[in-house]
Design an enzyme around this catalytic site. Structure first.
Site, mmCIF file in Angstrom:
data_model
loop_
_atom_site.group_PDB
_atom_site.id
_atom_site.type_symbol
_atom_site.label_atom_id
_atom_site.label_comp_id
_atom_site.label_asym_id
_atom_site.label_seq_id
_atom_site.Cartn_x
_atom_site.Cartn_y
_atom_site.Cartn_z
ATOM 1 N N HIS A 98 -5.664 15.719 -3.873
ATOM 2 C CA HIS A 98 -5.979 15.943 -2.462
ATOM 3 C C HIS A 98 -5.878 17.410 -2.059
ATOM 4 O O HIS A 98 -6.358 17.784 -0.984
ATOM 5 C CB HIS A 98 -5.063 15.080 -1.584
ATOM 6 C CG HIS A 98 -5.458 13.629 -1.550
ATOM 7 N ND1 HIS A 98 -5.689 12.899 -2.688
ATOM 8 C CD2 HIS A 98 -5.674 12.774 -0.513
ATOM 9 C CE1 HIS A 98 -6.023 11.654 -2.358
ATOM 10 N NE2 HIS A 98 -6.029 11.557 -1.045
ATOM 11 N N ASN A 124 -0.047 12.256 5.011
ATOM 12 C CA ASN A 124 -0.691 11.439 6.038
ATOM 13 C C ASN A 124 -0.192 11.852 7.410
ATOM 14 O O ASN A 124 0.986 11.721 7.709
ATOM 15 C CB ASN A 124 -0.348 9.955 5.817
ATOM 16 C CG ASN A 124 -1.567 9.156 5.425
ATOM 17 O OD1 ASN A 124 -2.487 9.005 6.215
ATOM 18 N ND2 ASN A 124 -1.562 8.653 4.209
ATOM 19 N N TYR A 164 -20.569 34.106 43.572
ATOM 20 C CA TYR A 164 -19.782 32.987 43.029
ATOM 21 C C TYR A 164 -18.743 33.465 42.012
ATOM 22 O O TYR A 164 -17.634 32.922 41.946
ATOM 23 C CB TYR A 164 -20.695 31.971 42.354
ATOM 24 C CG TYR A 164 -21.501 31.106 43.281
ATOM 25 C CD1 TYR A 164 -21.549 31.342 44.653
ATOM 26 C CD2 TYR A 164 -22.240 30.034 42.780
ATOM 27 C CE1 TYR A 164 -22.299 30.543 45.490
ATOM 28 C CE2 TYR A 164 -22.986 29.228 43.607
ATOM 29 C CZ TYR A 164 -23.020 29.487 44.966
ATOM 30 O OH TYR A 164 -23.766 28.695 45.791
ATOM 31 N N PHE A 192 -2.668 7.995 12.161
ATOM 32 C CA PHE A 192 -3.021 9.313 11.631
ATOM 33 C C PHE A 192 -4.352 9.821 12.166
ATOM 34 O O PHE A 192 -4.714 10.971 11.951
ATOM 35 C CB PHE A 192 -3.116 9.234 10.100
ATOM 36 C CG PHE A 192 -3.974 8.076 9.646
ATOM 37 C CD1 PHE A 192 -5.350 8.093 9.786
ATOM 38 C CD2 PHE A 192 -3.391 6.941 9.100
ATOM 39 C CE1 PHE A 192 -6.138 7.024 9.394
ATOM 40 C CE2 PHE A 192 -4.173 5.861 8.697
ATOM 41 C CZ PHE A 192 -5.548 5.910 8.842
ATOM 42 N N TYR A 236 0.839 -1.200 0.000
ATOM 43 C CA TYR A 236 0.000 0.000 0.000
ATOM 44 C C TYR A 236 0.875 1.252 0.000
ATOM 45 O O TYR A 236 1.813 1.381 0.781
ATOM 46 C CB TYR A 236 -0.912 0.015 1.231
ATOM 47 C CG TYR A 236 -1.757 1.288 1.329
ATOM 48 C CD1 TYR A 236 -2.840 1.472 0.480
ATOM 49 C CD2 TYR A 236 -1.445 2.297 2.233
ATOM 50 C CE1 TYR A 236 -3.608 2.623 0.538
ATOM 51 C CE2 TYR A 236 -2.202 3.449 2.309
ATOM 52 C CZ TYR A 236 -3.282 3.611 1.456
ATOM 53 O OH TYR A 236 -4.034 4.756 1.511
ATOM 54 N N ARG A 244 -15.930 34.633 44.354
ATOM 55 C CA ARG A 244 -15.412 33.661 45.311
ATOM 56 C C ARG A 244 -14.930 32.375 44.630
ATOM 57 O O ARG A 244 -13.995 31.725 45.102
ATOM 58 C CB ARG A 244 -16.532 33.340 46.312
ATOM 59 C CG ARG A 244 -16.100 32.514 47.484
ATOM 60 C CD ARG A 244 -17.194 32.269 48.514
ATOM 61 N NE ARG A 244 -18.520 32.679 48.171
ATOM 62 C CZ ARG A 244 -19.621 31.970 48.419
ATOM 63 N NH1 ARG A 244 -19.509 30.778 48.986
ATOM 64 N NH2 ARG A 244 -20.807 32.423 48.116
ATOM 65 N N GLU A 270 -12.844 5.096 4.850
ATOM 66 C CA GLU A 270 -12.575 5.978 5.998
ATOM 67 C C GLU A 270 -13.936 6.298 6.637
ATOM 68 O O GLU A 270 -14.500 7.375 6.458
ATOM 69 C CB GLU A 270 -11.835 7.227 5.520
ATOM 70 C CG GLU A 270 -10.474 6.856 4.926
ATOM 71 C CD GLU A 270 -9.801 7.978 4.157
ATOM 72 O OE1 GLU A 270 -10.296 9.124 4.202
ATOM 73 O OE2 GLU A 270 -8.777 7.707 3.496
#
Length: 511
Positions: A83, A196, A282, A330, A53, A285, A416
């Site tokens: 991409h 990646n 509050y 990743f 791969y 404090r 994915e």
């Protein structure tokens, strides 16, 4: 300053130095040797012809598609071009520079199978201050920050865009030529190794951590100033009261506030009045309980980011024994969770600050301060609308505090099928922290107005330093002024280090 990237990576401070302060980058001899050894393994695999791969197959849902040897370099270039598909405004240069340094760090760990030339080319971009144009939208945080990193990688090829010094979009080929740099040709596996990983979200998270640490110290400062201006009590911040609830951040915040309130004629004026301030509200404090919890959150986030800095996040990885193994490192879940958690904490620090601002401006609760801190209220509105602005920002931070990391959407033909949204989480964290800066600026301005209106009583050393700093651009209480530039100046004081340094000179270092 020169940041040397070694086989052990880089430190958080190195990332900030390169991203924000223009530090130069160099690769160590050990890193170059590690990359060369890793590349030799890829070359042997490619020569063997076995399917691996990222070396001899397609990507994502196309992982089962074999790629013939003559087309493997073409595959890597096609990957980067396809991409680089982001849209929107460009990311700030500091984010892009951080991302690039972290990608160099990843390659230098020696498990990505790339030539040293690839990392050297990205170092050359950093040192020439060539900043790729990286659009804000495109990453899902798995497989890492694919689109943003592809926009960076495309510039190495002499394609795509870079960010001009005036914010314009410049052709990468022209920018490389002007910088005296040559476009790069990719070899097998190298395109994938460039995109990646979690570098974009980690870069943003590291920058956010640096900002958040300072802002939490300034939140203690503005809280103390507001409590002093409202004639609050210092007793809730006594160390023995926080030792019985031993959250470390709470103890640090309480100690800061207690120290900031000492040596004040304003505090002395009511310290022995038993009827006064039996219990403050509050927002006064409980300031250490909220800011302290945020400090503890920041510690967790910092530990997560430091682990990521030591991590190999590429896929596949080339192991020293010659194996090439697919990983899920990743995936940005650790960073997405951390960023969402810190955004929640920072939003609440801002929310409690706004409540103190509202109290300072309300004549029924501010203990004899004039309405909206105007000595001539009626004709003048004082800081009334500054509180509106703060309230609007608090509302936005509440929306931004909704976690991005639970909002997965499947992609790549269901390959994915779960993504981290870590890029979105870290982007919105940056917005929350910028908003927190504005909220603390409004509190600083309001608290200083309150201290000025307590004259002739003199404030603490911290209060005196704050009054001097704010009077330089806001002057004395009086007729209404154009407030927007005054708030902007107060933002600069909060974000900067000068006021904090003057206060620390007077009272000691803040935790």
């Amino acid at each position: 300053m020169i940041v040397t990237v070694d086989t052990t990576g880089v430190a958080a401070g190195d990332v900030v130095a390169v991203a924000r302060h223009g530090a130069r980058v160099a690769l160590s001899d050990a890193a170059i040797e590690a990359m060369a050894r890793s590349r030799a393994i890829v070359d042997r695999i490619e020569a063997s012809g076995r399917p691996v791969y990222g070396v001899s197959t397609g990507f994502g849902a196309l992982a089962g598609t074999p790629i013939a040897t003559p087309r493997r370099a073409e595959l890597q270039h096609a990957l980067i071009r396809s991409h680089a598909a982001g849209v929107g405004a460009p990311m700030p240069p500091e984010v892009v520079r951080a991302m690039m340094l972290l990608r160099v760090r990843s390659l230098a760990l020696g498990l990505s199978g790339v030539r040293p030339d690839l990392a050297q080319a990205m170092v050359a971009l950093l040192n020439a201050d060539v900043v790729p144009w990286v659009p804000e939208h495109g990453s899902l945080g798995a497989s890492g920050d694919l689109a943003p990193l592809a926009h960076c990688a495309l510039v190495l090829l002499g394609e795509g865009w870079v960010l001009g010094k005036d914010g314009s979009r410049v052709a990468a080929a022209d920018a490389l030529r002007e910088a005296g740099l040559e476009p790069l040709r990719l070899a097998a596996k190298e395109g994938l190794a460039l995109i990646n990983g979690t570098d974009g979200m980690l870069g943003m998270l590291l920058l956010a951590i640096a900002d958040a640490g300072h802002l939490l110290a300034m939140a203690d400062v503005t809280a103390a100033l507001a409590i002093e201006a409202m004639l609050g009590s210092e007793r809730p911040f006594l160390p023995e009261l926080h030792a019985i609830r031993p959250h470390p951040g709470q103890a640090v915040s309480a100690a800061n506030i207690h120290r900031l309130l000492q040596n004040s004629a304003i505090m002395d004026s009511h310290r022995d009045d038993l009827a006064h301030a039996v219990q403050d509200a509050y927002s006064m404090r409980c300031a250490p309980q909220v800011a302290g919890a945020a400090r503890d959150t920041l510690d967790f986030v910092t530990a997560t980011a430091e682990r990521e800095l030591r991590s190999v996040v590429d896929n596949p990885v080339v192991l020293p024994d010659g194996r090439v193994e697919s990983t899920g490192n990743f995936h940005g879940a650790p960073l997405g969770f951390a960023a969402d958690f810190l955004a929640i904490a920072a939003a609440e620090v801002g929310a409690i600050a706004e409540r103190r601002v509202d109290r300072l401006l309300d004549v029924t609760r501010s203990r004899q301060l004039p309405p909206f801190l105007s000595p001539d209220a009626g004709v003048n509105s004082g800081l009334m609308i500054a509180q509106y602005t703060a309230a609007g920002i608090v509302a936005e931070n509440r929306r931004l505090a909704g976690p991005a990391s639970v909002d997965s959407l499947p992609t790549s033909g269901m390959q994915e099928d779960h993504v981290s949204m870590g890029w979105a989480a870290t982007r919105k964290l940056r917005t929350v922290l910028d908003n927190l800066t504005s909220l603390l600026a409004v509190e600083l301005l309001s608290a200083v107005r309150g201290l000025q209106l307590r004259r002739p009583l003199t404030p603490s050393p911290a209060g005196r330093a704050a009054v001097i700093a704010v009077e330089e651009f806001a002057g004395q209480p009086g007729p209404d002024q154009f407030l927007a530039p005054i708030i902007d100046q107060a933002r600069s004081v909060v974000a900067g280090r000068a006021l904090r340094a003057r206060i620390e000179e007077a009272v000691g270092a803040l935790g």
